[in-house]
Design a protein around this motif. Sequence first.
Motif, short mmCIF file in Angstrom:
data_model
loop_
_atom_site.label_atom_id
_atom_site.label_comp_id
_atom_site.label_asym_id
_atom_site.label_seq_id
_atom_site.Cartn_x
_atom_site.Cartn_y
_atom_site.Cartn_z
N ASP A 1 1.90 5.76 -3.60
CA ASP A 1 2.63 6.65 -4.50
C ASP A 1 3.78 5.91 -5.20
N ALA A 2 4.04 6.29 -6.44
CA ALA A 2 5.07 5.63 -7.25
C ALA A 2 6.43 5.62 -6.57
N LEU A 3 6.75 6.71 -5.87
CA LEU A 3 8.06 6.79 -5.22
C LEU A 3 8.18 5.76 -4.10
N VAL A 4 7.09 5.56 -3.37
CA VAL A 4 7.08 4.59 -2.28
C VAL A 4 7.15 3.17 -2.83
N GLY B 1 0.54 7.33 -12.21
CA GLY B 1 1.91 7.00 -11.83
C GLY B 1 2.23 5.56 -12.18
N ALA B 2 3.53 5.27 -12.25
CA ALA B 2 3.97 3.91 -12.54
C ALA B 2 5.42 3.74 -12.10
N VAL B 3 5.83 2.51 -11.99
CA VAL B 3 7.21 2.19 -11.64
C VAL B 3 7.81 1.33 -12.75
N LEU B 4 8.91 1.80 -13.30
CA LEU B 4 9.63 1.04 -14.31
C LEU B 4 10.56 0.05 -13.62
N ILE B 5 10.48 -1.22 -14.02
CA ILE B 5 11.41 -2.23 -13.51
C ILE B 5 12.66 -2.17 -14.38
N ARG B 6 13.78 -1.78 -13.79
CA ARG B 6 14.99 -1.56 -14.59
C ARG B 6 15.96 -2.74 -14.60
#
Length: 182
Positions: A12-15, A87-92
């Motif tokens: 999951d994106a949150l994990v 889902g995806a994760v943005l690298i900030r």
Amino acid sequence: MKKIQKAFFSRDALVVAKELLGKVISYNNCSGIIVETEAYKKDPASHAFKITPRSEIMLNSYGKFYIYFIYGMYHCLNITTNKNDIGAVLIRSLQPLDGISIMKKRRKTSDIHNLLSGPGKLCQALNITKSLNNTNVDDKIKVYYYKNIKNSEIEKTKRIGIKESKDLDWRFYIKNNKFVSK
DNA sequence: TACTGGATTCACT
DNA sequence: GTGAATCCAGTAA
């Protein structure tokens, strides 16, 4: 450094967003430690809410880079997650590691705290553009294990623009880190 | 074909 | 704190 396997991103994106903290992103001899991430799932404030030609890369794919152009001048770097969903994760933000002098030139600054402390900044510093969209992790851009971040070191906050979430945390960063975005 | 606004950053005030 | 820069995806016609 040990490479991260694709299966890491199937969750999951949150994990994934939380566990990506402390890992290293590397492209063309420039690299940085991930110090801030943001999770995107099927919520109204997300590209993942509606499947379009642009965002369909996030559907049923994981471990791929989703890179898009925004505000006419910047790129944002995401990694797709959620094996059987969207889902995806943005690298900030990244903490600079290798290639600092070339990144300073690309960013036209000598301030090390201003090199990679924002989604648009890190793409500019690493020379990441839309041409890398839809490439797999480890194809061109690499992701490595680097250091372990304890749960107690992770700060969680709400994402801007999320309306319906009162109790979910979407944005993660390493506490007291000088390289997170403002 | 035309219009709108954005998962941002920077230079100003 | 406010506004400009600036392209393109998404939408509606």
